[in-house]
Design a protein around this motif. Structure first.
Motif, PDB file in Angstrom:
ATOM      1  N   LEU A   1       0.816  -1.207   0.071  1.00 54.97           N
ATOM      2  CA  LEU A   1       0.143   0.064  -0.068  1.00 54.97           C
ATOM      3  C   LEU A   1       0.721   1.147   0.031  1.00 54.97           C
ATOM      4  N   THR A   2       0.780   2.053  -0.837  1.00 51.17           N
ATOM      5  CA  THR A   2       1.454   3.146  -1.355  1.00 51.17           C
ATOM      6  C   THR A   2       0.716   4.451  -1.133  1.00 51.17           C
ATOM      7  N   ILE A   3       0.869   5.543  -0.302  1.00 53.43           N
ATOM      8  CA  ILE A   3       0.055   6.679   0.028  1.00 53.43           C
ATOM      9  C   ILE A   3       0.876   7.857  -0.669  1.00 53.43           C
ATOM     10  N   ALA A   4       0.637   8.638  -1.387  1.00 50.16           N
ATOM     11  CA  ALA A   4       1.314   9.905  -1.779  1.00 50.16           C
ATOM     12  C   ALA A   4       0.631  11.240  -1.456  1.00 50.16           C
ATOM     13  N   TYR A   5       1.388  12.009  -0.845  1.00 52.48           N
ATOM     14  CA  TYR A   5       0.736  13.499  -0.538  1.00 52.48           C
ATOM     15  C   TYR A   5       1.615  14.493  -1.520  1.00 52.48           C
ATOM     16  N   GLN A   6       0.571  15.191  -2.123  1.00 53.38           N
ATOM     17  CA  GLN A   6       1.195  15.913  -3.039  1.00 53.38           C
ATOM     18  C   GLN A   6       0.772  17.498  -3.273  1.00 53.38           C
ATOM     19  N   LEU A   7       1.475  18.583  -3.287  1.00 52.36           N
ATOM     20  CA  LEU A   7       0.864  19.797  -2.918  1.00 52.36           C
ATOM     21  C   LEU A   7       0.860  20.215  -4.730  1.00 52.36           C
ATOM     22  N   ASP A   8      -0.475  20.912  -4.836  1.00 51.69           N
ATOM     23  CA  ASP A   8      -0.651  21.230  -6.209  1.00 51.69           C
ATOM     24  C   ASP A   8      -1.372  22.869  -6.068  1.00 51.69           C
ATOM     25  N   GLU A   9      -0.643  23.703  -6.144  1.00 54.41           N
ATOM     26  CA  GLU A   9      -0.975  25.079  -5.707  1.00 54.41           C
ATOM     27  C   GLU A   9      -1.874  25.135  -4.603  1.00 54.41           C
ATOM     28  N   ASP A  10      -3.100  25.392  -4.442  1.00 59.32           N
ATOM     29  CA  ASP A  10      -3.922  25.409  -3.307  1.00 59.32           C
ATOM     30  C   ASP A  10      -4.639  24.089  -2.865  1.00 59.32           C
ATOM     31  N   ARG A  11      -4.107  23.046  -3.769  1.00 57.40           N
ATOM     32  CA  ARG A  11      -4.863  21.730  -3.333  1.00 57.40           C
ATOM     33  C   ARG A  11      -3.884  20.801  -2.826  1.00 57.40           C
ATOM     34  N   LEU A  12      -4.221  19.845  -2.046  1.00 61.49           N
ATOM     35  CA  LEU A  12      -3.391  18.883  -1.656  1.00 61.49           C
ATOM     36  C   LEU A  12      -4.135  17.574  -2.421  1.00 61.49           C
ATOM     37  N   LEU A  13      -3.213  16.863  -3.056  1.00 62.69           N
ATOM     38  CA  LEU A  13      -3.656  15.567  -3.731  1.00 62.69           C
ATOM     39  C   LEU A  13      -3.214  14.364  -3.021  1.00 62.69           C
ATOM     40  N   VAL A  14      -4.003  13.539  -2.856  1.00 64.43           N
ATOM     41  CA  VAL A  14      -3.833  12.320  -1.916  1.00 64.43           C
ATOM     42  C   VAL A  14      -4.140  11.319  -2.984  1.00 64.43           C
ATOM     43  N   SER A  15      -3.107  10.150  -3.295  1.00 64.04           N
ATOM     44  CA  SER A  15      -3.360   9.312  -4.034  1.00 64.04           C
ATOM     45  C   SER A  15      -3.064   8.007  -3.443  1.00 64.04           C
ATOM     46  N   TYR A  16      -3.408   6.892  -3.835  1.00 60.19           N
ATOM     47  CA  TYR A  16      -3.132   5.696  -3.447  1.00 60.19           C
ATOM     48  C   TYR A  16      -2.938   4.415  -4.409  1.00 60.19           C
ATOM     49  N   ARG A  17      -1.816   3.670  -4.079  1.00 56.19           N
ATOM     50  CA  ARG A  17      -1.632   2.520  -5.057  1.00 56.19           C
ATOM     51  C   ARG A  17      -1.551   1.252  -4.204  1.00 56.19           C
ATOM     52  N   VAL A  18      -2.417   0.352  -4.559  1.00 59.08           N
ATOM     53  CA  VAL A  18      -2.475  -1.165  -3.892  1.00 59.08           C
ATOM     54  C   VAL A  18      -1.806  -2.132  -5.004  1.00 59.08           C
ATOM     55  N   GLU A  19      -0.871  -2.723  -4.564  1.00 62.04           N
ATOM     56  CA  GLU A  19      -0.264  -3.499  -5.482  1.00 62.04           C
ATOM     57  C   GLU A  19      -0.301  -4.983  -4.817  1.00 62.04           C
ATOM     58  N   ASN A  20      -0.423  -6.006  -5.825  1.00 61.33           N
ATOM     59  CA  ASN A  20      -0.470  -7.445  -5.225  1.00 61.33           C
ATOM     60  C   ASN A  20       0.849  -8.104  -5.730  1.00 61.33           C
ATOM     61  N   PRO A  21       1.743  -8.426  -4.913  1.00 59.86           N
ATOM     62  CA  PRO A  21       2.941  -8.948  -5.304  1.00 59.86           C
ATOM     63  C   PRO A  21       2.986 -10.263  -5.438  1.00 59.86           C
ATOM     64  N   SER A  22       1.878 -11.000  -5.140  1.00 60.06           N
ATOM     65  CA  SER A  22       1.842 -12.242  -5.045  1.00 60.06           C
ATOM     66  C   SER A  22       1.900 -13.206  -6.486  1.00 60.06           C
ATOM     67  N   ASN A  23       2.508 -14.020  -6.668  1.00 64.94           N
ATOM     68  CA  ASN A  23       2.455 -14.707  -7.748  1.00 64.94           C
ATOM     69  C   ASN A  23       1.169 -15.851  -8.471  1.00 64.94           C
ATOM     70  N   ASP A  24       0.478 -16.134  -7.329  1.00 63.65           N
ATOM     71  CA  ASP A  24      -0.776 -16.858  -7.242  1.00 63.65           C
ATOM     72  C   ASP A  24      -1.812 -16.751  -6.812  1.00 63.65           C
ATOM     73  N   GLN A  25      -2.023 -15.544  -5.832  1.00 64.18           N
ATOM     74  CA  GLN A  25      -3.218 -15.373  -4.970  1.00 64.18           C
ATOM     75  C   GLN A  25      -3.765 -14.103  -5.319  1.00 64.18           C
ATOM     76  N   THR A  26      -4.910 -13.942  -5.681  1.00 65.88           N
ATOM     77  CA  THR A  26      -5.829 -12.727  -5.753  1.00 65.88           C
ATOM     78  C   THR A  26      -5.812 -11.915  -4.415  1.00 65.88           C
ATOM     79  N   LEU A  27      -5.673 -10.785  -4.647  1.00 72.57           N
ATOM     80  CA  LEU A  27      -5.871 -10.081  -3.273  1.00 72.57           C
ATOM     81  C   LEU A  27      -7.492  -9.440  -3.216  1.00 72.57           C
ATOM     82  N   ILE A  28      -7.988  -9.661  -2.050  1.00 67.77           N
ATOM     83  CA  ILE A  28      -9.197  -9.211  -1.794  1.00 67.77           C
ATOM     84  C   ILE A  28      -9.119  -8.112  -0.759  1.00 67.77           C
ATOM     85  N   TYR A  29      -9.708  -6.964  -1.047  1.00 64.58           N
ATOM     86  CA  TYR A  29      -9.605  -5.659  -0.054  1.00 64.58           C
ATOM     87  C   TYR A  29     -10.496  -4.841  -0.147  1.00 64.58           C
ATOM     88  N   ALA A  30     -10.554  -3.826   0.645  1.00 64.42           N
ATOM     89  CA  ALA A  30     -11.026  -2.380   0.505  1.00 64.42           C
ATOM     90  C   ALA A  30     -10.166  -1.196   0.823  1.00 64.42           C
TER      91      ALA A  30
END
Length: 294
Positions: A110-139
């Motif tokens: 789980l990667t979370i980035a906080y980035q300032l863009d003038e008068d806004r705060l951009l919040v972005s997430y990336r969820v990665e599944n590093p497994s070779n054989d298992q589906t990742l189930i999440y919210a």
């Protein structure tokens, strides 16, 4: 505490939970983010992963084994690693380990980035599944709380809440003893005009907007000062709006959700749980929203 800043905003984030700690506009010096109070709500802006909301009996079953998990998952109480940092951007990372696997038997990044863009705060997430054989189930979800009102003028009850587009929305009700969702029996939120805030609005927990993934902006405004915040969401199926009740406090949370609490009819099996993401091995998924204080 990690700090990022530009000419307009200064933002602080705590590596514990990768949780926002402060959002200030430099010109006025006003604090927009709720600062936490154990009498009402001790948190400020927790990250919700790998569950959003509550599970029945705080547990679920997966492949014949029962796992314990409290409301909103464990990410909010885990120490994140800083993997990138500059004056206007910081990126945090959380990976599975023995402790997470005791409650959630999946590999993840789980990667979370906080980035300032003038008068806004951009919040972005990336969820990665590093497994070779298992589906990742999440919210996944966000839970930022904002001071209402932002400064000493006005009050909770004089603050207005509005949305764009200003239309009717299906409202997902939360019911006892959970709160659990009742997706099958939605109500209607008439949002053509701003709502005047009142603590009793939240006597049945959060107001949940079924946004169906369309672009959606929620705005809190104190008319006397015209100070407030826009929360801009694109792609989340639900946005929750919450303030503690009956333990009242001068805060409102605006929460993009890519998931939801268990159904009142949940059978407890993870494979059957509603509104869960499924990520194939070696794949990733991106999510984002923005905060614009004014």
């Amino acid at each position: 505490m990690i700090q990022i800043e530009n000419e307009q905003l200064t933002v602080q984030i705590d590596p514990l939970g990768a949780q926002m700690h402060s959002i200030k506009r430099n010109a006025a010096g006003l604090e927009y983010l709720w600062q936490g109070d154990p009498k009402s709500w001790k948190r400020q802006a927790p990250v919700l992963f790998p569950f959003v909301g509550r599970l029945k009996d705080d547990q679920y079953e997966y492949q014949g084994k029962v796992y314990h998990q409290t409301q909103h998952g464990f990410a909010r109480d885990r120490e994140f690693k800083v993997v990138e940092q500059s004056s206007e951007r910081v990126v945090f990372e959380l990976r599975d380990d023995e402790k997470t696997r005791a409650a959630f038997p999946f590999a993840f990044v789980l990667t979370i980035a906080y980035q300032l863009d003038e008068d806004r705060l951009l919040v972005s997430y990336r969820v990665e599944n590093p497994s070779n054989d298992q589906t990742l189930i999440y919210a996944l979800g966000a839970h930022p709380g904002f001071n209402v009102p932002v400064d000493e003028q006005g009050s909770f009850e004089t603050t207005q809440f509005s949305v764009s587009p200003a239309i009717d929305y299906q409202q997902v009700k939360l019911v006892a003893p959970g709160p659990f969702n009742d997706l099958e029996h939605p109500a209607v939120l008439h949002m053509q005009q701003p709502i005047q805030l009142d603590h009793e609005l939240f006597d049945e927990d959060a107001l949940i907007f079924a946004t169906k993934g369309m672009p959606f902006t929620a705005t809190l405004t104190e008319p006397q000062t015209n100070h407030g915040v826009h929360v801009q969401v694109n792609g989340a199926p639900f946005v929750g709006v919450w303030s503690p009740y009956p333990a009242q406090a001068n805060l409102v949370c605006v929460e993009p959700w890519w998931g939801i609490a268990d159904s009142i009819h949940s059978d407890g099996r993870l494979e059957d749980k509603q509104v869960m993401s499924r990520l194939a091995p070696s794949k990733h998924e991106d999510y984002a929203f923005a905060i614009q204080p004014f």
